[in-house]
Design a protein around this motif. Structure first.
Motif, PDB file in Angstrom:
ATOM      1  N   ARG A  65      57.075 -38.385   5.600  1.00 58.09           N
ATOM      2  CA  ARG A  65      56.440 -39.652   5.951  1.00 58.09           C
ATOM      3  C   ARG A  65      57.357 -40.827   5.637  1.00 58.09           C
ATOM      4  N   GLU A  66      58.065 -40.738   4.519  1.00 58.83           N
ATOM      5  CA  GLU A  66      58.970 -41.820   4.146  1.00 58.83           C
ATOM      6  C   GLU A  66      60.074 -41.980   5.183  1.00 58.83           C
ATOM      7  N   LYS A  67      60.587 -40.846   5.701  1.00 57.59           N
ATOM      8  CA  LYS A  67      61.636 -40.914   6.716  1.00 57.59           C
ATOM      9  C   LYS A  67      61.108 -41.534   8.007  1.00 57.59           C
ATOM     10  N   ILE A  68      59.921 -41.073   8.437  1.00 57.35           N
ATOM     11  CA  ILE A  68      59.327 -41.627   9.659  1.00 57.35           C
ATOM     12  C   ILE A  68      59.004 -43.107   9.464  1.00 57.35           C
ATOM     13  N   GLY A  69      58.393 -43.420   8.315  1.00 58.05           N
ATOM     14  CA  GLY A  69      58.025 -44.807   8.023  1.00 58.05           C
ATOM     15  C   GLY A  69      59.238 -45.709   7.889  1.00 58.05           C
ATOM     16  N   ALA A  70      60.315 -45.198   7.256  1.00 57.25           N
ATOM     17  CA  ALA A  70      61.524 -46.004   7.080  1.00 57.25           C
ATOM     18  C   ALA A  70      62.151 -46.338   8.427  1.00 57.25           C
ATOM     19  N   PHE A  71      62.236 -45.332   9.315  1.00 59.84           N
ATOM     20  CA  PHE A  71      62.816 -45.591  10.633  1.00 59.84           C
ATOM     21  C   PHE A  71      61.945 -46.561  11.428  1.00 59.84           C
ATOM     22  N   ALA A  72      60.614 -46.391  11.310  1.00 60.74           N
ATOM     23  CA  ALA A  72      59.702 -47.304  12.018  1.00 60.74           C
ATOM     24  C   ALA A  72      59.855 -48.724  11.504  1.00 60.74           C
ATOM     25  N   ALA A 105      44.960 -52.206  -0.996  1.00 58.90           N
ATOM     26  CA  ALA A 105      44.675 -53.289  -0.058  1.00 58.90           C
ATOM     27  C   ALA A 105      44.776 -54.658  -0.725  1.00 58.90           C
ATOM     28  N   ILE A 106      44.232 -54.789  -1.924  1.00 60.33           N
ATOM     29  CA  ILE A 106      44.282 -56.075  -2.639  1.00 60.33           C
ATOM     30  C   ILE A 106      45.728 -56.439  -2.956  1.00 60.33           C
ATOM     31  N   SER A 107      46.486 -55.465  -3.445  1.00 62.56           N
ATOM     32  CA  SER A 107      47.889 -55.699  -3.783  1.00 62.56           C
ATOM     33  C   SER A 107      48.692 -56.088  -2.549  1.00 62.56           C
ATOM     34  N   MET A 108      48.455 -55.371  -1.440  1.00 59.72           N
ATOM     35  CA  MET A 108      49.142 -55.680  -0.185  1.00 59.72           C
ATOM     36  C   MET A 108      48.773 -57.070   0.330  1.00 59.72           C
ATOM     37  N   ALA A 109      47.499 -57.416   0.230  1.00 57.45           N
ATOM     38  CA  ALA A 109      47.035 -58.711   0.734  1.00 57.45           C
ATOM     39  C   ALA A 109      47.714 -59.866  -0.005  1.00 57.45           C
ATOM     40  N   MET A 168      54.406 -50.033   0.374  1.00 56.42           N
ATOM     41  CA  MET A 168      52.989 -50.292   0.628  1.00 56.42           C
ATOM     42  C   MET A 168      52.463 -49.422   1.766  1.00 56.42           C
ATOM     43  N   LEU A 169      53.283 -49.253   2.803  1.00 60.13           N
ATOM     44  CA  LEU A 169      52.890 -48.396   3.925  1.00 60.13           C
ATOM     45  C   LEU A 169      52.685 -46.962   3.453  1.00 60.13           C
ATOM     46  N   MET A 170      53.567 -46.486   2.568  1.00 60.22           N
ATOM     47  CA  MET A 170      53.442 -45.125   2.044  1.00 60.22           C
ATOM     48  C   MET A 170      52.231 -44.990   1.115  1.00 60.22           C
ATOM     49  N   PHE A 171      51.998 -46.016   0.290  1.00 59.84           N
ATOM     50  CA  PHE A 171      50.811 -45.993  -0.583  1.00 59.84           C
ATOM     51  C   PHE A 171      49.550 -45.876   0.261  1.00 59.84           C
ATOM     52  N   PHE A 179      43.719 -47.059   7.833  1.00 60.41           N
ATOM     53  CA  PHE A 179      44.824 -47.897   8.289  1.00 60.41           C
ATOM     54  C   PHE A 179      44.362 -49.188   8.944  1.00 60.41           C
ATOM     55  N   SER A 180      43.060 -49.324   9.172  1.00 58.39           N
ATOM     56  CA  SER A 180      42.567 -50.609   9.679  1.00 58.39           C
ATOM     57  C   SER A 180      42.765 -51.702   8.635  1.00 58.39           C
ATOM     58  N   LEU A 181      42.933 -51.297   7.380  1.00 55.72           N
ATOM     59  CA  LEU A 181      43.141 -52.297   6.336  1.00 55.72           C
ATOM     60  C   LEU A 181      44.534 -52.903   6.399  1.00 55.72           C
TER      61      LEU A 181
END
Length: 454
Positions: free
Chosen positions: A145-152, A239-243, A344-347, A368-370
Motif C-alpha cells: 500500500r505504501e508503494k502504491i500510495g507513494a506513487f499516487a 480524521a481529527i489529526s488530518m483535519a 496520513m493516507l496510510m493511517f 475514505f469519505s473522511l
C-alpha cells in the motif's frame, strides 16, 4: 511485484495527475481569479467568500453519505469505477464554467456562482471518494500500500505543482494571445480538464480491482454509516489529526500567490519557487519507501513534523524579499508535508481493516469519505481565512505591492504562518497520544481477520 499488481500500481497513480491539477486550480486559485482577474466588487466578494465557506462545509458533510452510496454499489463495473467516471465528467465541465465570464454582475453573478460551485463540489466528491477508497482494495499488505500510495502521491504532486508553477506564465501567455487575462484562465482551465479526463481514462481502463478482499455483505444504511465512523476510534483520531494538518497546510498554500505579488513584490518568482518545492516534494515521496523500511511510522511522522515546524520558523523570520531564506523555509516545510500527507493516507487505509476487525463489516468508501471531508473542511476554513484577510488587510483593493500597508502585510504573514503552525502541532499531539495501529498491531488484526474467514 506481480504483473497485475504492477499494472494497478501505475494506472492507479497516473490518474491522480489531472485530478490534482483540477482540484488545485479551483481550491488554490479560484479566489485569486475572482479578486485579481475578474476584480469583483468587495460587496460581491463578501457574498462569494460566504458561499465558498458554506458550500465546502455542506459538501464535506455530504461526503460520508456519498461513501455509503459507493459502498452499496454493486454491478458489472464494480463499485468504484462508475462514480469515478461520472464525477470526473461533471466536475471537469463545471470547472470550465467557474472560469467562464458570462458577463453577470451583482446578484446575478452571486446566484450563478453559488449553483455552479455547489454542483462542482458534489461532482468532485463522487470522483474523489470512489477514487481513493479503491486504494485499500488493491492490497492488504502495508508495504505494498505504501508503494502504491507513494506513487499516487508523487503523481498527484506532479499535477499540483504543474498548476502552481504554470499558473502565472501559462495564463499570462494565453491571456496575451487571447486578448485578456480572463480568457487566459479560461483556456488554462480547459487544458487542465482535458488532462484530468485523460488521466481518469487510464485509471478506469487500466486498474483491475481484486475481488479477494470484497465479500457479499448487507447494504450500509445511514445508521451503519454513523456506526462505521464513530465506533471506529482510530478512524476518528486519524480524521481529527488530518483535519488540523490540512487546515494549516491549505491556509499557508492558499496565500502563496498573494504573498509573492504583494509582499515579495514579484509574482513571477512564484513559479520558480513552486518548481523548487515541487521537485523537493516529489524527491521526498520517491525516497519514502526506503525510509519506511528503516524507520517505523511514528518516527517518520515525528521527523516530518520537525521539518515542517523548522520551515515555518525560518519563513516567519525571513526578510520578505530574500529568496534564499524563503526557499530554504519552503523546502523544509514541503518535504515534511509530503511525508505527513502520505503517512496520513496510510493511517486512514489501515483503519479500514481495523473497523472490519472491530465492527465486523468492511466499509472502504465510508472510511475514505473522511479524506475528502477533511480536505474540504480544511479548504473551507482556509478559504474563509484568506477571503477575510485579503479584504481586511487592504490587499483586495491594492494594484501593486506598494499599495499594501505594513500592517496589512503583517496580518497576511501572521495568518499564513502562525495559525497554521498551531493547527499542525495540535494534529501531531493527537496522533501521538491516540493512534494505536502500528505495524505489529496491524499484523495481528489481519491475522485475526483471516482466522475469522477460515
Amino acid at each position: 511485484m506481480e504483473k497485475g499488481s504492477k499494472r494497478n500500481h501505475y494506472t492507479f497513480g497516473l490518474g491522480t495527475i489531472g485530478r490534482d491539477m483540477l482540484y488545485s486550480m479551483v481550491s488554490m486559485y479560484l479566489m485569486y481569479y475572482l479578486t485579481d482577474i475578474l476584480r469583483l466588487p468587495t460587496s460581491v466578494m463578501w457574498w462569494v467568500t460566504g458561499i465558498i465557506l458554506a458550500a465546502r462545509i455542506f459538501d464535506a458533510l455530504n461526503d460520508p453519505i456519498m461513501g455509503v452510496i459507493v459502498d452499496n454499489t454493486h454491478g458489472r463495473f464494480g463499485k468504484f469505477k462508475p462514480w469515478i467516471a461520472l464525477g470526473a465528467l461533471l466536475s471537469g465541465a463545471l470547472t470550465v464554467l467557474l472560469f467562464t465570464d458570462f458577463g453577470f454582475e451583482g446578484a446575478a453573478y452571486i446566484a450563478f456562482f453559488a449553483v455552479v460551485y455547489v454542483l462542482w463540489g458534489v461532482s468532485f466528491t463522487a470522483n474523489d471518494i470512489s477514487y481513493w477508497s479503491m486504494l485499500p482494495s488493491l492490497s492488504a499488505d502495508q508495504k505494498e500500500r505504501e508503494k502504491i500510495g507513494a506513487f499516487a502521491r508523487i503523481c498527484a504532486n506532479v499535477g499540483l505543482f504543474t498548476v502552481v508553477a504554470g499558473i502565472v506564465p501559462i495564463t499570462t501567455a494565453l491571456g496575451n494571445a487571447a486578448g485578456s487575462q480572463q480568457k487566459g484562465y479560461f483556456y488554462f482551465a480547459m487544458i487542465v480538464v482535458g488532462i484530468m479526463w485523460a488521466g481518469q481514462c487510464i485509471t478506469l481502463l487500466g486498474v483491475k480491482e481484486p475481488r479477494a478482499l470484497e465479500k457479499e455483505q448487507e447494504h450500509t444504511t445511514l445508521k451503519g454509516m454513523v456506526r462505521a465512523i464513530f465506533k471506529n476510534d482510530q478512524l476518528l483520531f486519524t480524521a481529527i489529526s488530518m483535519a488540523l494538518f490540512m487546515i494549516g497546510y491549505t491556509t499557508t498554500t492558499s496565500f502563496g500567490l498573494y504573498f509573492f505579488k504583494y509582499a515579495y513584490g514579484d509574482e513571477g518568482m512564484y513559479s520558480i519557487f513552486a518548481v523548487i518545492l515541487g521537485v523537493s516534494q516529489i524527491l521526498a515521496l520517491s525516497v519514502f519507501p526506503a525510509f519506511s523500511k528503516r524507520f517505523n511510522r511514528k518516527k517518520l511522522y515525528t521527523a516530518a513534523t520537525i521539518l515542517v515546524v523548522a520551515g515555518y520558523i525560518v519563513f516567519f523570520f525571513a526578510p520578505v524579499n530574500t529568496m534564499i531564506f524563503i526557499g530554504i523555509a519552503g523546502m523544509l516545510l514541503f518535504v515534511g508535508q509530503a511525508f505527513i500527507q502520505l503517512l496520513m493516507l496510510m493511517f486512514l487505509a489501515d483503519t479500514v481493516e481495523y473497523g472490519q476487525w472491530k465492527l465486523g463489516k468492511r466499509n472502504d468508501s465510508v472510511t475514505f469519505s473522511l479524506q475528502p471531508f477533511i480536505n474540504k473542511m480544511g479548504g473551507a476554513v482556509s478559504s474563509g481565512i484568506v477571503g477575510a484577510v485579503v479584504i481586511i488587510s487592504g490587499i483586495k483593493e491594492a494594484e501593486t505591492a506598494a499599495d499594501v500597508t505594513a500592517q496589512g502585510l503583517f496580518l497576511m504573514k501572521a495568518a499564513m504562518l502562525i495559525l497554521p503552525l498551531i493547527c499542525i502541532l495540535a494534529g501531531y499531539v493527537i496522533y501521538r497520544k491516540k493512534y494505536r495501529i502500528d505495524e505489529e498491531a496491524y499484523a495481528r488484526i489481519l491475522k485475526e481477520l483471516e482466522e475469522r474467514e477460515a
